[in-house]
Design a protein around this motif. Structure first.
Motif, PDB file in Angstrom:
ATOM      1  N   PRO A  58      12.392   3.069   2.247  1.00 35.63           N
ATOM      2  CA  PRO A  58      11.539   1.902   2.492  1.00 35.63           C
ATOM      3  C   PRO A  58      11.882   1.147   3.768  1.00 35.63           C
ATOM      4  O   PRO A  58      11.051   0.421   4.291  1.00 35.63           O
ATOM      5  CB  PRO A  58      11.768   1.033   1.256  1.00 35.63           C
ATOM      6  CG  PRO A  58      13.082   1.472   0.707  1.00 35.63           C
ATOM      7  CD  PRO A  58      13.224   2.908   1.058  1.00 35.63           C
ATOM      8  N   PHE A  59      13.108   1.327   4.282  1.00 34.28           N
ATOM      9  CA  PHE A  59      13.543   0.595   5.469  1.00 34.28           C
ATOM     10  C   PHE A  59      14.199   1.567   6.452  1.00 34.28           C
ATOM     11  O   PHE A  59      15.142   2.276   6.086  1.00 34.28           O
ATOM     12  CB  PHE A  59      14.531  -0.512   5.097  1.00 34.28           C
ATOM     13  CG  PHE A  59      13.983  -1.469   4.073  1.00 34.28           C
ATOM     14  CD1 PHE A  59      13.075  -2.448   4.434  1.00 34.28           C
ATOM     15  CD2 PHE A  59      14.370  -1.377   2.747  1.00 34.28           C
ATOM     16  CE1 PHE A  59      12.555  -3.320   3.496  1.00 34.28           C
ATOM     17  CE2 PHE A  59      13.863  -2.254   1.798  1.00 34.28           C
ATOM     18  CZ  PHE A  59      12.944  -3.225   2.175  1.00 34.28           C
ATOM     19  N   ALA A  60      13.709   1.577   7.687  1.00 35.75           N
ATOM     20  CA  ALA A  60      14.291   2.457   8.700  1.00 35.75           C
ATOM     21  C   ALA A  60      15.663   1.931   9.118  1.00 35.75           C
ATOM     22  O   ALA A  60      15.916   0.726   9.110  1.00 35.75           O
ATOM     23  CB  ALA A  60      13.374   2.525   9.916  1.00 35.75           C
ATOM     24  N   ALA A  83       0.808  -1.225   0.000  1.00 35.51           N
ATOM     25  CA  ALA A  83       0.000   0.000   0.000  1.00 35.51           C
ATOM     26  C   ALA A  83       0.840   1.273   0.000  1.00 35.51           C
ATOM     27  O   ALA A  83       0.416   2.294  -0.546  1.00 35.51           O
ATOM     28  CB  ALA A  83      -0.926   0.008   1.216  1.00 35.51           C
ATOM     29  N   CYS A  84       2.021   1.218   0.589  1.00 34.63           N
ATOM     30  CA  CYS A  84       2.783   2.449   0.849  1.00 34.63           C
ATOM     31  C   CYS A  84       4.173   2.457   0.243  1.00 34.63           C
ATOM     32  O   CYS A  84       4.866   3.479   0.300  1.00 34.63           O
ATOM     33  CB  CYS A  84       2.906   2.684   2.356  1.00 34.63           C
ATOM     34  SG  CYS A  84       1.356   2.562   3.255  1.00 34.63           S
ATOM     35  N   ASP A  85       4.615   1.336  -0.301  1.00 33.65           N
ATOM     36  CA  ASP A  85       5.948   1.210  -0.894  1.00 33.65           C
ATOM     37  C   ASP A  85       7.055   1.377   0.141  1.00 33.65           C
ATOM     38  O   ASP A  85       8.215   1.576  -0.208  1.00 33.65           O
ATOM     39  CB  ASP A  85       6.149   2.206  -2.045  1.00 33.65           C
ATOM     40  CG  ASP A  85       6.893   1.581  -3.219  1.00 33.65           C
ATOM     41  OD1 ASP A  85       6.769   0.362  -3.417  1.00 33.65           O
ATOM     42  OD2 ASP A  85       7.604   2.303  -3.943  1.00 33.65           O
ATOM     43  N   VAL A 121       0.259  10.239   3.962  1.00 33.22           N
ATOM     44  CA  VAL A 121       0.444   9.903   5.378  1.00 33.22           C
ATOM     45  C   VAL A 121      -0.818   9.261   5.948  1.00 33.22           C
ATOM     46  O   VAL A 121      -0.746   8.353   6.778  1.00 33.22           O
ATOM     47  CB  VAL A 121       0.853  11.141   6.187  1.00 33.22           C
ATOM     48  CG1 VAL A 121       1.055  10.771   7.658  1.00 33.22           C
ATOM     49  CG2 VAL A 121       2.143  11.747   5.643  1.00 33.22           C
ATOM     50  N   THR A 122      -1.986   9.711   5.492  1.00 35.78           N
ATOM     51  CA  THR A 122      -3.237   9.107   5.959  1.00 35.78           C
ATOM     52  C   THR A 122      -3.326   7.647   5.539  1.00 35.78           C
ATOM     53  O   THR A 122      -3.754   6.786   6.332  1.00 35.78           O
ATOM     54  CB  THR A 122      -4.445   9.895   5.414  1.00 35.78           C
ATOM     55  OG1 THR A 122      -4.382  11.241   5.890  1.00 35.78           O
ATOM     56  CG2 THR A 122      -5.753   9.263   5.858  1.00 35.78           C
ATOM     57  N   ILE A 123      -2.930   7.342   4.318  1.00 35.14           N
ATOM     58  CA  ILE A 123      -2.907   5.944   3.860  1.00 35.14           C
ATOM     59  C   ILE A 123      -1.962   5.128   4.734  1.00 35.14           C
ATOM     60  O   ILE A 123      -2.277   3.990   5.130  1.00 35.14           O
ATOM     61  CB  ILE A 123      -2.489   5.870   2.380  1.00 35.14           C
ATOM     62  CG1 ILE A 123      -3.598   6.420   1.482  1.00 35.14           C
ATOM     63  CG2 ILE A 123      -2.150   4.441   1.971  1.00 35.14           C
ATOM     64  CD1 ILE A 123      -3.175   6.630   0.043  1.00 35.14           C
ATOM     65  N   GLU A 124      -0.809   5.717   5.051  1.00 33.53           N
ATOM     66  CA  GLU A 124       0.150   5.012   5.902  1.00 33.53           C
ATOM     67  C   GLU A 124      -0.431   4.760   7.295  1.00 33.53           C
ATOM     68  O   GLU A 124      -0.284   3.659   7.852  1.00 33.53           O
ATOM     69  CB  GLU A 124       1.450   5.811   6.006  1.00 33.53           C
ATOM     70  CG  GLU A 124       2.246   5.855   4.714  1.00 33.53           C
ATOM     71  CD  GLU A 124       3.536   6.628   4.840  1.00 33.53           C
ATOM     72  OE1 GLU A 124       4.342   6.593   3.890  1.00 33.53           O
ATOM     73  OE2 GLU A 124       3.750   7.284   5.888  1.00 33.53           O
ATOM     74  N   ALA A 125      -1.088   5.765   7.860  1.00 39.24           N
ATOM     75  CA  ALA A 125      -1.669   5.607   9.196  1.00 39.24           C
ATOM     76  C   ALA A 125      -2.754   4.533   9.202  1.00 39.24           C
ATOM     77  O   ALA A 125      -2.812   3.688  10.115  1.00 39.24           O
ATOM     78  CB  ALA A 125      -2.235   6.936   9.678  1.00 39.24           C
TER      79      ALA A 125
END
Length: 744
Positions: free
Chosen positions: A354-356, A256-258, A623-627
């Motif tokens: 994509p990766f923290a 959904a967020c890549d 950001v809303t999609i991510e949340a």
């Protein structure tokens, strides 16, 4: 592989594909795609095969028609209607010979992606048969529906009419997908009222603006003979990640967020620095080779491929081209990287972070200015201190970056790039210029009013007779600078990997055009009509001295990552520090940006303001999609897994206690774990409450997201990532960083 697959199933499938790939079983693409490497013709024979290029036009078009087209491409002349008819007919025949059945106007709306609507060449002939036709009018202009593309208030939803207009300076090409071939015509995209609804139109306008002002400078020097225009050139380097496709489908956040919204840092990341420039894995190399073949056919001049710093991260880079062609080709690069990956069981991720905890990806924007006769205006030549023309163009860029630092920063603002800018691998959000030793010394001399020397690089003696003596550059490179001079160009390193190159280059072109305008106007006023060489020299040096004194604060050759620089930049130098998109994007609502673009007819005021709205709305939506995705994963995947582990612990404590064994330590561990699960449940509620917010003003909504939603997301992630190191491995519902980054 479906989303319902467990983590272990996904890892098993990914490992099996990897082993098959290493043994060569998956290197051959499926039917309908390019053939294996061994059956391919030479790369040089492939190059431009699917492009309606100058060579093809020279061979197929009548001489006068060809000359008219080349005048349009090279000098900006308008193409006559009768010429367009001949070109269209020839283009159609060429495309049909190569299997094309449809054509499309290929454009770049403000979604950040490309768009296309396919029309067939074949039409009924009125007698029960069909005929292939393609008129000049269809080549030059199309009419897609404009109502569903972002407009930032420029168009109401019910106002649907939009136009696409052929950009003859960017080559027409064939898009192959399996057995389907489509003729793609690069176009601009505007509304019925003429406002720009895309990224190509303002880019072309900005190139014209810079060309006009740069030509004024050349005329002052008397070096404009034989030059008809100035071309901005671009070579964008593209960084990206590759992960196994089975693992990708097992992660809702990647789908959904890549990017991964959760994920604990693995024991091994990039700390050994063993991936950078390392041997390319077999499956990845086969994928890279096929991407290159497809791009060579489209005339994209790919030059470089290598492993990047982070595990599973790579880079592809072209040779520089005219800016608008380079931007079109950059979109093709991103599309090819995504399209080819599934053939090798891979997924390409273009997200900036994509990766923290490991390096993110950028799109290093190598930008310069050249005459249409081939002279690079940012090439310092050998005796730079005597090259006044170069100094003028150099100082114009320095002044532009200082005066319009906030606008330049805003041009690369996005929700995804916010995760990368200022991190360990990316330049900070403070715009500064790295010049290196030689040019910094030249600038210092300009400030004194006397330029007498050019530092030399010398030679490097490597200490072994078998090794060659190497010429040494006059200055080092600085990867911590957002805007670095690298020999004969500036590298704008802050551009995001998922971003179209067109918008940052539109901003860069326009602000440099304004700076060249400032210099040309000042010199024209002080010099008069027929200045002597002595007066010309004196007036230029005096003006450059003023520019350097006023704008040298933007020059910084040190460590851009250091806290000391951030403090110095803000407090001592007064440089703007727009830390994120919520701070940066309102710049496009302000008078400064609107005046800049309006003055050079790049964007009308309402067009500039519309982009501020479009970009901030995209930020809010992203950001809303991510949340929402975080909430879904936490509720349906992580919380059930944690509760299952909690049940195991509770049963173990109860059964051990029933056996008469002391379980105080185990009970304490269980209580601690229950506390973590309770904290996760509470964090879910906090994020849900923060996300349940609506504001008609997108800028106010963005401020709420920054103040409430993003902190709640960070807190939920921290708790879940902590649980990942405790919950039983077989219960964890999604592939971990260890799986994603190291199964290649």
């Amino acid at each position: 592989m479906t989303q319902s697959k467990s983590r272990l199933d996904a890892v098993t499938a990914a490992t099996m594909w990897r082993e098959a790939s290493v043994n060569g079983h998956h290197h051959k693409p499926r039917a309908g795609t390019a053939a294996p490497v061994t059956n391919q013709p030479r790369i040089e024979d492939l190059f431009g095969e699917d492009v309606f290029s100058e060579r093809v036009m020279r061979e197929r078009l009548p001489k006068e028609t060809f000359r008219a087209v080349m005048r349009t491409i090279k000098h900006g002349d308008r193409l006559p209607e009768e010429v367009a008819d001949v070109v269209a007919s020839t283009m159609k025949d060429w495309a049909i010979e190569r299997g094309a059945t449809h054509y499309t106007h290929w454009f770049q709306p403000l979604t950040g992606l490309t768009a296309e609507k396919h029309d067939a060449f074949v039409s009924p002939d009125g007698t029960g048969g069909a005929i292939s036709q393609f008129a000049g009018s269809a080549l030059v202009q199309g009419e897609p529906d404009a109502s569903s593309f972002p407009s930032g208030g420029l168009r109401a939803t019910f106002e649907a009419r939009g136009y696409t207009a052929w950009d003859p300076t960017s080559p027409v090409f064939l898009n192959r997908s399996g057995d389907t071939v489509t003729l793609c015509i690069p176009t601009a995209f505007v509304s019925w009222t003429g406002v720009a609804l895309d990224k190509k139109t303002p880019l072309l306008r900005s190139m014209e603006a810079l060309s006009g002002q740069a030509m004024r400078v050349l005329r002052i020097f008397g070096t404009d003979k034989g030059v008809s225009r100035i071309i901005t050139t671009l070579g964008p380097e593209q960084e990206y990640f590759l992960i196994d496709r089975n693992l990708y489908f097992a992660r809702q956040d990647l789908l959904a967020c890549d990017r991964t919204l959760f994920g604990a840092r693995p024991p091994k990341g990039q700390q050994l620095e063993d991936h950078y420039f390392g041997a390319i894995p077999a499956r990845v190399l086969a994928y890279m080779a096929e991407c290159e073949r497809e791009l060579y056919r489209l005339g994209v001049p790919i030059k470089t491929r290598h492993n990047e710093v982070a595990p599973a991260q790579y880079e592809i880079a072209p040779i520089f081209e005219t800016a608008n062609v380079a931007c079109d080709h950059q979109m093709l690069v991103m599309e090819a990287l995504k399209r080819v990956a599934p053939r090798y069981g891979l997924q390409c991720i273009l997200h900036e972070k994509p990766f923290a905890g490991i390096n993110g990806s950028g799109k290093h924007n190598n930008w310069s200015m050249s005459t249409d006769t081939g002279l690079n205006l940012l090439d310092p030549k050998t005796e730079t201190h005597n090259n006044l023309q170069f100094m003028v163009f150099l100082c114009a860029v320095i002044r532009a970056v200082d005066v319009y630092a906030d606008v330049l920063r805003a041009s690369i603002a996005s929700a995804s790039n916010d995760h990368r800018l200022g991190a360990n691998e990316a330049p900070p959000a403070i715009m500064s210029i790295f010049l290196g030793d030689m040019l910094t010394d030249i600038v210092d001399q300009i400030e004194t009013g006397q330029t007498t020397r050019t530092l030399k690089g010398g030679k490097l003696e490597l200490g072994a007779r078998t090794l060659p003596e190497l010429p040494r550059d006059t200055g080092d490179r600085n990867r911590t600078s957002p805007f670095a001079y690298t020999g004969n160009r500036f590298e704008f390193r802050a551009v995001g990997s998922s971003q179209s190159s067109a918008w940052p280059n539109t901003v860069l072109n326009t602000m440099v055009a304004e700076s060249l305008d400032f210099i040309a106007s000042a010199l024209e006023k002080s010099l008069g009509k027929t200045p002597s060489p002595v007066k010309l020299n004196a007036e230029i040096k005096a003006l450059l001295k003023k520019i350097v004194k006023q704008h040298k604060r933007v020059i910084f050759n040190g460590d851009g990552y250091s806290a000391a620089w951030h403090n110095e930049a803000e407090k001592d130098r007064g440089l703007p520090h727009l830390r994120d998109s919520v701070d940066a994007l309102p710049i496009f609502k302000g008078k400064k940006a609107a005046d800049l673009f309006a003055k050079y007819k790049v964007l009308k005021r309402e067009e500039t303001e519309s982009r501020a709205v479009i970009f901030i709305e995209k930020y809010c939506k992203q950001v809303t999609i991510e949340a929402d995705t975080m909430l879904g994963m936490a509720r349906t995947q992580y919380l059930p897994a944690a509760l299952a582990h909690q049940t195991r612990l509770a049963n173990a404590v109860a059964s051990t206690e029933a056996a008469g064994v002391d379980v105080d330590a185990q009970r304490n561990f269980l209580e601690t774990f229950v506390g973590k699960v309770s904290a996760m449940n509470e964090a879910i509620g906090t994020l849900a409450a923060a996300s349940d917010h609506h504001d008609d003003d997108p800028f106010q909504h963005a401020k709420h997201i920054k103040a409430h939603v993003k902190p709640a997301m960070a807190e939920l992630r921290k708790i879940v990532d902590d649980l990942e190191s405790i919950v039983a491995d077989e219960l964890w519902p999604v592939p971990t960083y260890r799986d994603l980054l190291f199964i290649k």
